[in-house]
Design a protein around this motif. Sequence first.
Motif, PDB file in Angstrom:
ATOM      1  N   SER A 602      71.799  80.796  82.346  1.00 36.65           N
ATOM      2  CA  SER A 602      71.236  80.452  81.039  1.00 36.65           C
ATOM      3  C   SER A 602      72.062  81.029  79.898  1.00 36.65           C
ATOM      4  N   ALA A 603      72.503  80.157  78.997  1.00 35.83           N
ATOM      5  CA  ALA A 603      73.178  80.610  77.783  1.00 35.83           C
ATOM      6  C   ALA A 603      72.191  81.295  76.850  1.00 35.83           C
ATOM      7  N   GLN A 604      70.965  80.750  76.798  1.00 35.61           N
ATOM      8  CA  GLN A 604      69.948  81.331  75.924  1.00 35.61           C
ATOM      9  C   GLN A 604      69.616  82.767  76.342  1.00 35.61           C
ATOM     10  N   ALA A 605      69.502  82.990  77.660  1.00 33.57           N
ATOM     11  CA  ALA A 605      69.196  84.337  78.135  1.00 33.57           C
ATOM     12  C   ALA A 605      70.312  85.308  77.760  1.00 33.57           C
ATOM     13  N   ALA A 606      71.552  84.860  77.857  1.00 33.18           N
ATOM     14  CA  ALA A 606      72.678  85.725  77.503  1.00 33.18           C
ATOM     15  C   ALA A 606      72.600  86.117  76.024  1.00 33.18           C
ATOM     16  N   LEU A 607      72.391  85.136  75.150  1.00 36.93           N
ATOM     17  CA  LEU A 607      72.291  85.432  73.723  1.00 36.93           C
ATOM     18  C   LEU A 607      71.098  86.329  73.439  1.00 36.93           C
ATOM     19  N   PHE A 608      69.957  86.003  74.033  1.00 36.67           N
ATOM     20  CA  PHE A 608      68.749  86.778  73.773  1.00 36.67           C
ATOM     21  C   PHE A 608      68.926  88.243  74.161  1.00 36.67           C
ATOM     22  N   GLU A 609      69.464  88.511  75.357  1.00 35.32           N
ATOM     23  CA  GLU A 609      69.569  89.897  75.810  1.00 35.32           C
ATOM     24  C   GLU A 609      70.594  90.686  75.000  1.00 35.32           C
ATOM     25  N   VAL A 610      71.703  90.053  74.642  1.00 40.84           N
ATOM     26  CA  VAL A 610      72.666  90.736  73.780  1.00 40.84           C
ATOM     27  C   VAL A 610      72.019  91.044  72.433  1.00 40.84           C
ATOM     28  N   TRP A 611      71.244  90.120  71.929  1.00 42.95           N
ATOM     29  CA  TRP A 611      70.516  90.325  70.665  1.00 42.95           C
ATOM     30  C   TRP A 611      69.521  91.475  70.793  1.00 42.95           C
ATOM     31  N   LEU A 612      68.691  91.428  71.813  1.00 42.25           N
ATOM     32  CA  LEU A 612      67.633  92.429  71.955  1.00 42.25           C
ATOM     33  C   LEU A 612      68.192  93.827  72.214  1.00 42.25           C
ATOM     34  N   SER A 613      69.163  93.936  73.105  1.00 42.56           N
ATOM     35  CA  SER A 613      69.592  95.270  73.519  1.00 42.56           C
ATOM     36  C   SER A 613      70.664  95.887  72.641  1.00 42.56           C
TER      37      SER A 613
END
Length: 809
Positions: A602-613
């Motif tokens: 998932s591209a969305q998961a990659a962006l989300f986790e980099v954003w969150l963490s």
Amino acid sequence: MRTALSLHTPYALALLAVLAGTPGYAREPAALPAASQAFHVGGLKKPAEILIDQWGVPHIYAANQDDAFFVQGFNAARDRLFQIDLWRRRGLGQLAQVFGPAYVQQDRATRLFLYRGDMQREWQSYGPHAQQVATSFVAGINAYVAYLKANPDQLPFEFKKLGYAPARWQAEDVVRIRSHGLTRNLDSEVARANVVCKADLKSDEIRVGLTPQWQTSLPDGLDPCLPKDLLNVFKLATQGVKISKDSLADGGKADAVVMAAAENPEEAAEGSNNWVIAPAKSATGRAIMANDPHRAYSTPSLRYIAHLHAPGLDVIGAGEPALPGISIGHNGSVAFGLTIFNIDQEDLYVYQLNPEHENQYKYKDKWEPFNIIKEQIEVKGAKPVEVELTFSRHGPVIFVEPGKNRAFAVRSGWLQPGMAPYFGSIEYMRATSFAQFKQALLHWGAPTENQVYADTKGNIGWVPGGLAPIRPNWDGLLPVPGDGRYEWAGFWPGDQLPSSYNPKQGWFASANQMNLPAGYPYRERKLGFEWTNNARFTRISEVLSSLNKVSLEDSMRLQNDDLSIPARRLVALLKPLSSSDAQTQAALKLLAGWDAVERADSAQAALFEVWLSRHLGKAFKAAVLSPAAADAMGAPDTAVLLDTLEQPQARFGQDALQKRNQVLLASLAAAYAEMEKLQGSDSVQWQWGKLHHNLMEHPLAAAVDEATRAKLNVGPMPTHGGAYSPNQSTYRSSDFQQTNGPSFRVVVDVGNWDNSRAVNSPGQSGDPDSPHYHDLADKWLKGEYFPLLYSRAAVEKATVERISLQPAD
């Protein structure tokens, strides 16, 4: 001791069996040809047998219970000897004896936290079977150690590489070692004091939100400005063994060991899920018990699955290989599983030292001497080192601060009788009714657990267990002066903890969330106020509530569920937003409509986790805290962050909505820019699994050459999930390596036992040359299971190795 060995059929033939059927299942195998071994063993009373199934699970059949635990110890040594020997050496403070000078300080630290009380009280705390069980278990370990002494060519490679022999055990070793258990809140007490020193208590609500509703206060007389390295000794005492070329070098480089204490302290969170389903809610018409404890990853695994069968005992499931018994599984009548229940069992005490006598501290207006014990630490290649172990009336002294004339000691439930981690399972694993199960847990000490229960009569229940200190005049959230004003007044009886039996909704689940029931007198009992984020429980509850009937397949899917509740909440906040900045708008477009499932591709998961963490937390702290407060803490509490972003008026002040939106958009744009650097400008090609990976490392990995390291370690493997999905996948934000998650999964079909399913990771064996060293890693990654076979007939069909044990002449 004599041994005869014949290998009739290679393991490899057995492992060619193809598993098919429903995803997550493995078809019951046809009968398989079995290899065989035979041992003549001193200390065994009657002939016994170990049947190893094709997934590496040992099924132990003995003529009596003493022999069953003896064989359990023998088999643990046969399969995991280096691991359990290292466990013992670390726990007793005997690492320097075989690894050299670099480990002297870790040995000293660990010895501070050994149980040193009355051994008769200790054994009695676990019930009538305890001492005999431990004695039989270590006799089995020692029997295998003796076998290796007579057959040195069979010695595990780690001992050959490091040049030492495995030690013999004493029964007391099993229970005196306390520092392997999961700790409670000492780190947080010190972190909170640090925030108060640099800012205030209000700011600390961003670091960790307190539940149930609670406001703490600064203890009278406490200077919250604590020394920087205050917890180094405590962390040395509780961390794993770090072995490297530097630490093993002649003369030893102590920094190689000491520095490990400071690695990623904010990312060491542990977790677990469990649930029980009543027959009326179950698709099978029988109760279901599911458990997936989340722990740090390593090779070999922390968990070991075993089956013990003897007259009056027939129990199967997982435990830790250095301990007798089974802590998660079933006994043919009752199924049981555990997660952490966050009772606070630790306090940091601060003492005023006598300026004229450094070994005295003030207690109730008098100077009281520390108790100082001197011990010799044997050191490989050097003379023994004499160390001083200093204790106050509250516990071990971990730091002395001459500049402020202060000393610091830890009071921990660990040091009370009956607190050996998980050893109490030898009593509750025998229960055949809820009453017996609850009675066994009245005296459970550590770790503090949510125990779930299901039986063949269709009953389900929940019984928390753990030693709960009574703090009459404070809450345990900050260090306290050790002058006598802040004393534990005993412990709350086990029946003062909440429990549940046959709940009306037909199921019960826990995931380390705050689960004290409404009306519980938490203000009086103050069990604890720092609980794990409730996102996993929210998702589990959402799924179980939505199902009319819950099947075994549903439970397996739920254990592997990668939906992130925080991701869903944040995507909802982004939905009405837009931006004139092309990069920010691209980020919004990518996340729009995302289902919040964190798949590896998932591209969305990659962006989300980099954003969150890496971005959102920092931006959030900068917006709602002073610079000093923001610098005083690590990542903010995700639950507090989400609640505040959804209700910004509480902390953002004037123009709260606009400020909140600015935090969201600016931090998201920064995350998008970082993803372009990490994986290129084409977001279609981004994948979470290209960042997020699992590497199960062997303790010797950093001390061997690259080829050997590749053989010892399992991975790296691309991994799905995140810290807040039921399939917990916490990772280091520095490199996205998974630090902990489900180490073992089990789903028990209560009453139809052979239909139960389990998986370990990465495999059952600790021998890198064994086919069971990492044969389960792929199943674990894919969310697949194997049958947890219980009946002798089913086990016989799946047997690939048969080990016969005969009493020595």
